[in-house]
Design a protein around this motif. Structure first.
Motif, PDB file in Angstrom:
ATOM      1  N   ASN A  34       0.718  -1.337   0.139  1.00 40.71           N
ATOM      2  CA  ASN A  34       0.181   0.024  -0.081  1.00 40.71           C
ATOM      3  C   ASN A  34       1.162   1.349  -0.091  1.00 40.71           C
ATOM      4  O   ASN A  34       0.532   2.136   0.737  1.00 40.71           O
ATOM      5  CB  ASN A  34      -0.847   0.053   1.080  1.00 40.71           C
ATOM      6  CG  ASN A  34      -1.819  -1.389   1.206  1.00 40.71           C
ATOM      7  OD1 ASN A  34      -2.324  -1.590   0.241  1.00 40.71           O
ATOM      8  ND2 ASN A  34      -1.865  -1.873   2.304  1.00 40.71           N
ATOM      9  N   TYR A  89       2.983   4.217  -1.971  1.00 37.02           N
ATOM     10  CA  TYR A  89       3.081   5.110  -3.007  1.00 37.02           C
ATOM     11  C   TYR A  89       4.381   5.361  -3.939  1.00 37.02           C
ATOM     12  O   TYR A  89       5.393   4.939  -3.148  1.00 37.02           O
ATOM     13  CB  TYR A  89       2.633   6.687  -2.904  1.00 37.02           C
ATOM     14  CG  TYR A  89       1.369   6.810  -2.879  1.00 37.02           C
ATOM     15  CD1 TYR A  89       0.332   7.232  -3.803  1.00 37.02           C
ATOM     16  CD2 TYR A  89       0.617   6.713  -1.510  1.00 37.02           C
ATOM     17  CE1 TYR A  89      -1.050   7.269  -3.388  1.00 37.02           C
ATOM     18  CE2 TYR A  89      -0.918   6.835  -1.233  1.00 37.02           C
ATOM     19  CZ  TYR A  89      -1.578   7.332  -2.175  1.00 37.02           C
ATOM     20  OH  TYR A  89      -2.970   7.472  -2.167  1.00 37.02           O
ATOM     21  N   MET A 102       3.285  12.886   5.090  1.00 38.41           N
ATOM     22  CA  MET A 102       2.596  11.704   4.628  1.00 38.41           C
ATOM     23  C   MET A 102       1.599  11.346   6.068  1.00 38.41           C
ATOM     24  O   MET A 102       2.061  10.928   6.934  1.00 38.41           O
ATOM     25  CB  MET A 102       3.389  10.478   4.079  1.00 38.41           C
ATOM     26  CG  MET A 102       2.455   9.415   3.651  1.00 38.41           C
ATOM     27  SD  MET A 102       3.731   8.052   2.532  1.00 38.41           S
ATOM     28  CE  MET A 102       4.519   7.583   3.881  1.00 38.41           C
ATOM     29  N   ASN A 103       0.416  11.232   5.416  1.00 39.61           N
ATOM     30  CA  ASN A 103      -0.492  10.847   6.694  1.00 39.61           C
ATOM     31  C   ASN A 103      -0.734   9.394   6.412  1.00 39.61           C
ATOM     32  O   ASN A 103      -0.798   8.793   5.595  1.00 39.61           O
ATOM     33  CB  ASN A 103      -1.756  11.582   6.542  1.00 39.61           C
ATOM     34  CG  ASN A 103      -2.820  11.259   7.547  1.00 39.61           C
ATOM     35  OD1 ASN A 103      -3.782  10.346   7.812  1.00 39.61           O
ATOM     36  ND2 ASN A 103      -2.867  12.313   8.784  1.00 39.61           N
ATOM     37  N   THR A 104      -0.789   8.689   7.602  1.00 39.10           N
ATOM     38  CA  THR A 104      -0.980   7.364   7.909  1.00 39.10           C
ATOM     39  C   THR A 104      -2.222   6.801   8.578  1.00 39.10           C
ATOM     40  O   THR A 104      -2.478   5.655   8.917  1.00 39.10           O
ATOM     41  CB  THR A 104       0.054   6.721   8.797  1.00 39.10           C
ATOM     42  OG1 THR A 104      -0.274   7.223   9.951  1.00 39.10           O
ATOM     43  CG2 THR A 104       1.495   7.044   8.397  1.00 39.10           C
ATOM     44  N   TYR A 105      -3.298   7.701   8.033  1.00 43.49           N
ATOM     45  CA  TYR A 105      -4.496   7.410   8.759  1.00 43.49           C
ATOM     46  C   TYR A 105      -4.530   7.467  10.239  1.00 43.49           C
ATOM     47  O   TYR A 105      -5.329   6.664  10.937  1.00 43.49           O
ATOM     48  CB  TYR A 105      -5.391   6.257   8.054  1.00 43.49           C
ATOM     49  CG  TYR A 105      -5.670   6.425   6.596  1.00 43.49           C
ATOM     50  CD1 TYR A 105      -7.162   7.100   6.181  1.00 43.49           C
ATOM     51  CD2 TYR A 105      -4.860   6.115   5.526  1.00 43.49           C
ATOM     52  CE1 TYR A 105      -7.276   7.176   4.987  1.00 43.49           C
ATOM     53  CE2 TYR A 105      -5.177   6.292   4.354  1.00 43.49           C
ATOM     54  CZ  TYR A 105      -6.439   6.917   3.904  1.00 43.49           C
ATOM     55  OH  TYR A 105      -6.734   7.074   2.403  1.00 43.49           O
ATOM     56  N   ASP A 118       0.724  11.847  11.491  1.00 34.03           N
ATOM     57  CA  ASP A 118       1.335  12.287  10.285  1.00 34.03           C
ATOM     58  C   ASP A 118       2.898  11.803  10.330  1.00 34.03           C
ATOM     59  O   ASP A 118       3.398  12.052  11.387  1.00 34.03           O
ATOM     60  CB  ASP A 118       1.226  13.817  10.019  1.00 34.03           C
ATOM     61  CG  ASP A 118      -0.121  14.245   9.912  1.00 34.03           C
ATOM     62  OD1 ASP A 118      -0.632  13.589   9.031  1.00 34.03           O
ATOM     63  OD2 ASP A 118      -0.539  15.279  10.236  1.00 34.03           O
ATOM     64  N   GLU A 153      -1.625   2.139   6.159  1.00 33.71           N
ATOM     65  CA  GLU A 153      -2.141   2.694   5.046  1.00 33.71           C
ATOM     66  C   GLU A 153      -1.709   4.181   4.866  1.00 33.71           C
ATOM     67  O   GLU A 153      -1.468   4.775   6.141  1.00 33.71           O
ATOM     68  CB  GLU A 153      -3.612   2.463   4.569  1.00 33.71           C
ATOM     69  CG  GLU A 153      -3.814   1.122   4.572  1.00 33.71           C
ATOM     70  CD  GLU A 153      -5.311   0.818   4.151  1.00 33.71           C
ATOM     71  OE1 GLU A 153      -6.197   2.019   4.299  1.00 33.71           O
ATOM     72  OE2 GLU A 153      -5.821  -0.187   3.865  1.00 33.71           O
ATOM     73  N   LYS A 168      -1.938   8.244   3.041  1.00 37.38           N
ATOM     74  CA  LYS A 168      -2.765   9.187   1.959  1.00 37.38           C
ATOM     75  C   LYS A 168      -1.523   9.560   1.208  1.00 37.38           C
ATOM     76  O   LYS A 168      -0.297   9.427   1.321  1.00 37.38           O
ATOM     77  CB  LYS A 168      -3.249  10.263   2.715  1.00 37.38           C
ATOM     78  CG  LYS A 168      -4.320   9.845   3.752  1.00 37.38           C
ATOM     79  CD  LYS A 168      -5.132  11.188   4.124  1.00 37.38           C
ATOM     80  CE  LYS A 168      -6.455  10.835   5.255  1.00 37.38           C
ATOM     81  NZ  LYS A 168      -6.964  11.860   5.776  1.00 37.38           N
ATOM     82  N   MET A 169      -1.848  10.214   0.196  1.00 41.74           N
ATOM     83  CA  MET A 169      -0.820  10.622  -0.807  1.00 41.74           C
ATOM     84  C   MET A 169       0.208  11.679  -0.225  1.00 41.74           C
ATOM     85  O   MET A 169      -0.191  12.567   0.266  1.00 41.74           O
ATOM     86  CB  MET A 169      -1.542  11.418  -2.105  1.00 41.74           C
ATOM     87  CG  MET A 169      -0.487  11.648  -2.984  1.00 41.74           C
ATOM     88  SD  MET A 169      -1.445  12.310  -4.611  1.00 41.74           S
ATOM     89  CE  MET A 169      -2.353  10.992  -5.165  1.00 41.74           C
TER      90      MET A 169
END
Length: 249
Positions: A71, A73, A125-128, A131, A160, A162-163
């Motif tokens: 997961n 990017y 980068m946020n990891t849900y 940050d 997971e 986020k972009m």
């Protein structure tokens, strides 16, 4: 007769009201145009083209203690940086120069795709959840770096993302390496100042292999080297494969 007069007056009022509304609309439009013209025009947005891989991506380098994760990017962060892969790293934590042993710290491999050294960039980068922040200093043109999360945030299974976003990406200026004679032997660096300026700072990074540096951190040695002078300085962090990234005032 009176009814006709009242009707005419009402029509006149309606006409003047319509005209007033029209003029008000025109004034508002003109104000909006003037305000927009007075604003600073936004700069071209940096190129960003990132893809999400559900499976762990193959790392372009073989690195002890590093493995890519699911997961993650990869792709272009902006006009200067490419994100090669996301993973986790076990080994020495270099970002705060403590060299403490860590396990499964979230890490990125990023590459400078320009012809100039990047002086500083930060990736968020946020990891849900929390940050994650990655600070990059003195990344030479064409080189990649294994950058560890700044607070040693641990990667957990199933994490997971986020972009990622890149902030404050600036180019390094004032480098005088081409006007100096520099050599490294063991933990000693020898510098001869052939420029016309006083050299006050030398920075370097740890090189894992050709084209790959360890950490976002750049180590610094303070100098006060006058034009025409030379010096030898010892730093326990130096190694024969250390790469000088900046020398100047």
């Amino acid at each position: 007769m009176k009814k006709k007069q009242n009707s005419r007056q009402r029509e006149n009022r309606e006409m003047w009201m319509a005209l007033a509304i029209f003029l008000l609309i025109v004034v508002v439009i003109v104000m909006i145009v003037l305000l927009n013209d007075g604003e600073e025009k936004p700069k071209d947005q940096p190129v960003r083209s990132l893809e999400l891989s559900s499976e762990a991506r193959t790392c372009p380098f073989e690195i002890d203690g590093f493995e890519t994760v699911e997961n993650g990017y990869h792709g272009t962060l902006n006009e200067s940086l490419e994100l090669l892969c996301i993973g986790r790293y076990s080994g020495k934590f270099v970002e705060d120069e403590s060299n403490k042993k860590v396990q499964n710290v979230l890490a990125l491999i990023v590459k400078n795709t320009t012809k100039e050294t990047i002086g500083y960039a930060q990736i968020k980068m946020n990891t849900y959840g929390p940050d994650a922040f990655f600070d990059i200093y003195d990344l030479p043109a064409g080189d990649a770096a294994l950058v560890l999360e700044a607070s040693a945030l641990e990667h957990t299974e199933g994490m997971e993302f986020k972009m990622p976003l890149c902030f404050d990406c600036t180019k390094l200026t004032g480098d005088l390496q081409t006007q100096c004679e520099i050599s490294i032997r063991d933990q000693t660096v020898t510098v001869e100042n052939r420029s016309d300026e006083v050299l006050s700072v030398l920075r370097y990074k740890t090189q894992l292999q050709e084209g790959l540096l360890l950490g976002g951190v750049a180590y610094q040695i303070d100098l006060q080297l006058q034009p025409g002078q030379s010096c030898e300085l010892t730093d326990p962090r130096l190694a024969p494969r250390s790469k000088i990234t900046y020398i100047g005032g």
